[in-house]
Design a protein around this motif. Structure first.
Motif, mmCIF file in Angstrom:
data_model
loop_
_atom_site.group_PDB
_atom_site.id
_atom_site.type_symbol
_atom_site.label_atom_id
_atom_site.label_comp_id
_atom_site.label_asym_id
_atom_site.label_seq_id
_atom_site.Cartn_x
_atom_site.Cartn_y
_atom_site.Cartn_z
ATOM 1 N N LEU A 1 0.848 -1.183 0.000
ATOM 2 C CA LEU A 1 0.000 0.000 0.000
ATOM 3 C C LEU A 1 0.882 1.232 0.000
ATOM 4 O O LEU A 1 1.960 1.223 0.619
ATOM 5 C CB LEU A 1 -0.889 0.028 1.239
ATOM 6 N N LEU A 2 0.428 2.295 -0.657
ATOM 7 C CA LEU A 2 1.178 3.547 -0.675
ATOM 8 C C LEU A 2 0.215 4.696 -0.391
ATOM 9 O O LEU A 2 -0.852 4.778 -0.986
ATOM 10 C CB LEU A 2 1.858 3.741 -2.030
ATOM 11 N N MET A 3 0.625 5.568 0.528
ATOM 12 C CA MET A 3 -0.192 6.724 0.884
ATOM 13 C C MET A 3 0.706 7.923 1.142
ATOM 14 O O MET A 3 1.935 7.795 1.273
ATOM 15 C CB MET A 3 -1.026 6.426 2.129
ATOM 16 N N GLY A 4 0.093 9.102 1.215
ATOM 17 C CA GLY A 4 0.807 10.299 1.604
ATOM 18 C C GLY A 4 0.712 10.502 3.103
ATOM 19 O O GLY A 4 0.291 9.611 3.855
ATOM 20 N N CYS A 5 1.082 11.689 3.558
ATOM 21 C CA CYS A 5 1.119 11.935 5.002
ATOM 22 C C CYS A 5 0.242 13.105 5.415
ATOM 23 O O CYS A 5 0.444 13.699 6.474
ATOM 24 C CB CYS A 5 2.551 12.155 5.469
ATOM 25 N N ASP A 6 -0.766 13.432 4.583
ATOM 26 C CA ASP A 6 -1.602 14.597 4.909
ATOM 27 C C ASP A 6 -3.093 14.294 4.785
ATOM 28 O O ASP A 6 -3.874 15.141 4.377
ATOM 29 C CB ASP A 6 -1.236 15.793 4.037
ATOM 30 N N CYS A 7 -3.486 13.068 5.147
ATOM 31 C CA CYS A 7 -4.888 12.670 5.062
ATOM 32 C C CYS A 7 -5.393 12.242 6.439
ATOM 33 O O CYS A 7 -5.367 11.049 6.775
ATOM 34 C CB CYS A 7 -5.066 11.541 4.053
ATOM 35 N N PRO A 8 -5.868 13.185 7.247
ATOM 36 C CA PRO A 8 -6.300 12.850 8.602
ATOM 37 C C PRO A 8 -7.584 12.045 8.656
ATOM 38 O O PRO A 8 -7.905 11.463 9.700
ATOM 39 C CB PRO A 8 -6.492 14.224 9.257
ATOM 40 N N SER A 9 -8.332 11.963 7.556
ATOM 41 C CA SER A 9 -9.588 11.203 7.568
ATOM 42 C C SER A 9 -9.370 9.702 7.454
ATOM 43 O O SER A 9 -10.267 8.910 7.738
ATOM 44 C CB SER A 9 -10.502 11.677 6.429
ATOM 45 N N LEU A 10 -8.181 9.284 7.028
ATOM 46 C CA LEU A 10 -7.880 7.862 6.841
ATOM 47 C C LEU A 10 -7.604 7.217 8.195
ATOM 48 O O LEU A 10 -6.649 7.590 8.880
ATOM 49 C CB LEU A 10 -6.683 7.706 5.907
ATOM 50 N N THR A 11 -8.422 6.259 8.590
ATOM 51 C CA THR A 11 -8.337 5.668 9.924
ATOM 52 C C THR A 11 -7.598 4.332 9.906
ATOM 53 O O THR A 11 -7.337 3.751 8.844
ATOM 54 C CB THR A 11 -9.739 5.428 10.491
ATOM 55 N N GLY A 12 -7.323 3.835 11.092
ATOM 56 C CA GLY A 12 -6.734 2.510 11.205
ATOM 57 C C GLY A 12 -7.640 1.440 10.620
ATOM 58 O O GLY A 12 -7.162 0.468 10.003
ATOM 59 N N ALA A 13 -8.952 1.607 10.793
ATOM 60 C CA ALA A 13 -9.909 0.663 10.209
ATOM 61 C C ALA A 13 -9.847 0.689 8.688
ATOM 62 O O ALA A 13 -9.966 -0.355 8.027
ATOM 63 C CB ALA A 13 -11.319 0.987 10.692
ATOM 64 N N ASP A 14 -9.653 1.878 8.107
ATOM 65 C CA ASP A 14 -9.498 1.982 6.647
ATOM 66 C C ASP A 14 -8.261 1.229 6.179
ATOM 67 O O ASP A 14 -8.294 0.521 5.164
ATOM 68 C CB ASP A 14 -9.390 3.447 6.222
ATOM 69 N N LEU A 15 -7.169 1.376 6.911
ATOM 70 C CA LEU A 15 -5.935 0.684 6.541
ATOM 71 C C LEU A 15 -6.125 -0.824 6.586
ATOM 72 O O LEU A 15 -5.695 -1.547 5.678
ATOM 73 C CB LEU A 15 -4.799 1.100 7.474
ATOM 74 N N GLU A 16 -6.787 -1.303 7.626
ATOM 75 C CA GLU A 16 -7.006 -2.754 7.729
ATOM 76 C C GLU A 16 -7.929 -3.244 6.618
ATOM 77 O O GLU A 16 -7.733 -4.323 6.068
ATOM 78 C CB GLU A 16 -7.574 -3.117 9.094
#
Length: 209
Positions: free
Chosen positions: A109-124
């Motif tokens: 997975l690849l993401m940036g570092c400025d998305c506060p809406s992305l939760t741990g549940a989203d990552l899982e």
């Protein structure tokens, strides 16, 4: 370190917090130093969220140089592996990161570092989707881009000749997914912080917690 999904890696793209080179759309009204401070705050929030629960190994992909003190401090604080971004544009840097990661891991997975809406549940949810034989997972953004993408194999077609930084990126990506006949999964729509209005929304979200 023991992870829930040791065959999956989460890559986080991050710029060194150099005033005048990060979050420039926040200046004015912020000063360059204040904007760099916001970048640090968002990056640390992202790293904390990414490493909580030991979901999977996390790599911090650094630009323009891996040598910035912020990166070494982050690696020590959160148990991250540091990697250097390589490539002439964002698409090439993303593709090369996936090539590197998927040479070692089954899923990436690849993401940036400025998305506060992305939760741990989203990552899982994203990790689970990749492990359920989806070719690709995508977290769409309200501004017409995306904040995270996941793959089980490198795919340069997704990163070549894209209109990066525009509201057309998401639609371009969806079109290419269809052309490639990929089985894909999309997360809920997210929002990131680029503008002063985004920053105000972020601050309001912190107050409401």
């Amino acid at each position: 370190m023991t992870y829930q999904y040791p065959d999956t890696v989460l890559m986080i793209f991050c710029k060194a917090p150099v005033p005048g080179q990060v979050k420039t759309r926040l200046t004015p009204p912020l000063t360059a130093a204040q904007a760099a401070g916001i970048h640090i705050e968002l990056s640390e929030t992202t790293l904390k969220r990414a490493t909580q629960g030991r979901l999977c190994p996390v790599q911090l992909w650094c630009a323009p140089s891996i040598d910035d003190d912020f990166f070494s401090a982050s690696a020590a604080a959160y148990g991250l592996a540091l990697r250097q971004q390589q490539g002439s544009d964002l698409g090439e840097r993303m593709h090369r990161a996936f090539e590197s990661a998927l040479a070692t891991y089954s899923h990436a997975l690849l993401m940036g570092c400025d998305c506060p809406s992305l939760t741990g549940a989203d990552l899982e949810q994203a990790v689970t989707a990749l492990r359920q034989d989806h070719d690709l997972v995508l977290a769409p953004a309200e501004d017409g881009g995306y904040v995270m993408i996941g793959l089980n194999r490198p795919c340069p077609e997704l990163f070549t000749d894209m209109l990066w930084g525009t509201s057309q990126v998401l639609e371009q990506t969806r079109t290419r997914i269809k052309q490639l006949l990929f089985r894909h999964h999309e997360l809920r729509e997210q929002w990131d912080i680029d503008t002063v209005a985004d920053l105000a929304r972020y601050r309001a979200s912190l107050i409401s917690i």
